[in-house]
Write an enzyme that holds these catalytic residues in place. Structure first.
Site, PDB file in Angstrom:
ATOM      1  N   ASP A 208      -5.502   9.024  -1.150  1.00 12.94           N
ATOM      2  CA  ASP A 208      -5.620   9.479  -2.540  1.00 12.94           C
ATOM      3  C   ASP A 208      -6.958   9.079  -3.112  1.00 12.94           C
ATOM      4  O   ASP A 208      -7.111   7.992  -3.613  1.00 12.94           O
ATOM      5  CB  ASP A 208      -4.466   8.861  -3.342  1.00 12.94           C
TER       6      ASP A 208
ATOM      7  N   ASP B 235     -12.227   8.853  -8.020  1.00 11.44           N
ATOM      8  CA  ASP B 235     -11.723   7.541  -8.443  1.00 11.44           C
ATOM      9  C   ASP B 235     -10.450   7.155  -7.680  1.00 11.44           C
ATOM     10  O   ASP B 235      -9.769   8.006  -7.099  1.00 11.44           O
ATOM     11  CB  ASP B 235     -11.472   7.502  -9.960  1.00 11.44           C
TER      12      ASP B 235
ATOM     13  N   HIS C 263      -1.282   4.898  -3.830  1.00  6.85           N
ATOM     14  CA  HIS C 263      -1.009   3.820  -4.805  1.00  6.85           C
ATOM     15  C   HIS C 263      -0.231   2.644  -4.196  1.00  6.85           C
ATOM     16  O   HIS C 263       0.119   1.711  -4.899  1.00  6.85           O
ATOM     17  CB  HIS C 263      -0.258   4.342  -6.051  1.00  6.85           C
TER      18      HIS C 263
ATOM     19  N   HIS D 290     -10.585  14.231  -6.392  1.00  5.72           N
ATOM     20  CA  HIS D 290     -11.083  13.203  -7.309  1.00  5.72           C
ATOM     21  C   HIS D 290     -11.643  12.000  -6.557  1.00  5.72           C
ATOM     22  O   HIS D 290     -11.161  11.639  -5.486  1.00  5.72           O
ATOM     23  CB  HIS D 290     -10.021  12.789  -8.336  1.00  5.72           C
TER      24      HIS D 290
ATOM     25  N   ASP E 120      -4.154  17.104  -3.772  1.00  2.00           N
ATOM     26  CA  ASP E 120      -3.776  15.790  -4.297  1.00  2.00           C
ATOM     27  C   ASP E 120      -2.267  15.649  -4.439  1.00  2.00           C
ATOM     28  O   ASP E 120      -1.780  15.040  -5.381  1.00  2.00           O
ATOM     29  CB  ASP E 120      -4.475  15.562  -5.649  1.00  2.00           C
TER      30      ASP E 120
ATOM     31  N   GLU F 283      -9.442  10.891 -12.526  1.00  2.00           N
ATOM     32  CA  GLU F 283      -8.131  11.541 -12.366  1.00  2.00           C
ATOM     33  C   GLU F 283      -7.000  10.550 -12.598  1.00  2.00           C
ATOM     34  O   GLU F 283      -5.962  10.893 -13.129  1.00  2.00           O
ATOM     35  CB  GLU F 283      -8.019  12.168 -10.976  1.00  2.00           C
ATOM     36  N   GLU F 284      -7.225   9.307 -12.175  1.00  3.32           N
ATOM     37  CA  GLU F 284      -6.126   8.326 -12.196  1.00  3.32           C
ATOM     38  C   GLU F 284      -5.821   7.813 -13.600  1.00  3.32           C
ATOM     39  O   GLU F 284      -4.796   7.191 -13.822  1.00  3.32           O
ATOM     40  CB  GLU F 284      -6.450   7.146 -11.261  1.00  3.32           C
TER      41      GLU F 284
HETATM   42 ZN   LIG Z   1      -4.782  11.429  -6.566  1.00  2.00          ZN
END
Ligand SMILES: [Zn+2]
Length: 410
Positions: free
Chosen positions: A128, A97, A385, A95, A191, A162-163
């Site tokens: 990520d 984003d 994150h 992903h 992921d 995705e997030e």
């Molecule tokens: Zn991710």
């Protein structure tokens, strides 16, 4: 030296390429509207050009309409290369984003300008999910540069959203382009994983987020008999909800942790001062449930416990479902994608990887719901994150080798 070893050697020489790609990608901020951004367009456009350089048999930008986003859509890229055989395709779906950087004071530098410290590249998104993007891309680049021939077709999908739920990303692709993926394809979602790269995620628990609303009667702190103290009731309820763990105590060794989990998490503020007894308290619980249980039975039991506490303390307790996602059937531990990944990981890292289940929450669930056996795998740091998110260059290199091995068909 074998052709494969030469290929691996080429990948080992990609350090500068990795740093360059990570810098370019990180500087193109890809935040969805739910995270205060306008979408993934700039980063996705850069990737479109990078993919085009590698002469794919087809390259598409699939636009999912989103009125809140730049130009009213979210970009999803799908590129495919032909192989000697037509079937099955090896897919890697990553992903584009990112999540916002959060409190900037916790960062040691600009989150969108990567810093390199030895083996580490630091910046928002580097792990990520740019780790997945860069390693799957460089594996293919190495094969092309070395003149190797793909035994089977390869597809790279780089999706939006995705997030924040995948409605404009993978979910959109699966609903609108059912021609893309087939049930005998080998689908890898890079992921999630562990530090060693030995965890192949094949199953997820169901998710159930509950909101408990305790309503009593507010009164002065000196006259508790005139009110009904909801903080006390909430505390009692939280303790009594521990019974869920005993009632649903099954263990399944496929999962880490092997049991269902029931954790009280968020608590809303109640009264602002110390000398008032609160008349309303709201707290939440995050439950991750083994697929052997139905979420309805969990709900019923929670209702029963809440009813008992409410009855004993003469106040009311209401439970609302904040979020609920029933687990999908797992990807079988002997599915071709799992077998191929295990073999590749052993060849590259000399380690034995294991199929495992986790607490839930990856996009693989969208594939599995449609009977498409997807496996989640990467050699991951624990930094997604987090402030000062970083990836290890050595992990990207080793994971690129695993992808190269997969693309070549072992
Ligand atoms: Zn991710």
């Amino acid at each position: 030296m074998s052709a494969l070893d030469r290929l691996f050697q080429r990948i080992e020489g990609y350090r500068n390429e990795i740093i360059m790609l990570q810098s370019e990608l990180t500087s193109r901020v890809a935040l969805g509207p739910d995270n205060g951004g306008s979408g993934e367009h700039e980063k996705s456009a850069y990737l479109f050009e990078k993919l085009k350089e590698m002469a794919p048999a087809s390259l598409e930008e699939i636009r999912s309409p989103d009125v809140r986003a730049h130009q009213g859509y979210r970009p999803n890229l799908v590129a495919r290369w032909n192989g000697e055989t037509h079937h099955p395709t090896v897919w890697v779906l990553s992903h584009v984003d990112i999540v916002p950087p959060g409190d900037l004071n916790l960062w040691e530098g600009d989150p969108y300008r990567v810093r390199v410290e030895g083996d580490r590249i630091i910046g928002r998104g580097v792990e990520d999910n740019q780790h997945g993007i860069v390693s799957s891309y460089l594996a293919l680049k190495a094969i092309r540069e070395s003149g190797e021939v793909l035994k089977r077709p390869v597809g790279l999908a780089m999706v939006a959203d995705e997030e924040t739920g995948s409605e404009y990303g993978l979910d959109y692709l699966l609903k609108n382009r059912p021609d893309l993926f087939s049930s005998d394809d080998l689908i890898v979602v890079p992921d999630g994983g562990n530090n060693e790269g030995t965890m192949i995620e094949v199953a997820e628990k169901s998710m159930l987020w509950l909101k408990f609303i305790v309503t009593g009667e507010q009164c002065h702190g000196s006259t508790p008999e005139k009110g009904k103290n909801t903080l006390y009731a909430a505390a009692r309820l939280i303790v009594d909800l521990e019974k869920l763990k005993k009632e649903f105590a099954l263990e399944d060794p496929l999962f880490r942790p092997p049991r269902s989990t029931f954790e009280p998490t968020k608590m809303e503020g109640n009264v602002p001062n110390i000398n008032t007894i609160p008349g309303r308290d709201v707290f939440y619980m995050d439950c991750r449930i083994l697929p052997q249980y139905s979420l309805d039975e969990i709900m019923q039991y929670a209702e029963k416990i809440a009813g008992e506490v409410a009855g004993q303390l003469h106040l009311s307790i209401r439970i609302e479902t904040y979020y609920r996602q029933e687990a999908t059937a797992p990807t079988p531990s002997d599915a071709p994608v799992v077998v191929a990944l295990k073999e590749a990981i052993t060849r590259v890292k000399g380690l034995e990887a294991k199929p495992m289940g986790i607490g839930g929450g990856t996009v693989a669930a969208f594939f599995r719901r449609l009977g498409l056996p997807a496996a989640v795998w990467i050699t991951e740091t624990d930094t997604p994150h987090q402030p000062n998110e970083y990836c290890l260059i050595s992990n990207i290199i080793s994971d690129a080798k695993v992808f190269a091995y997969l693309y070549l068909g072992g």
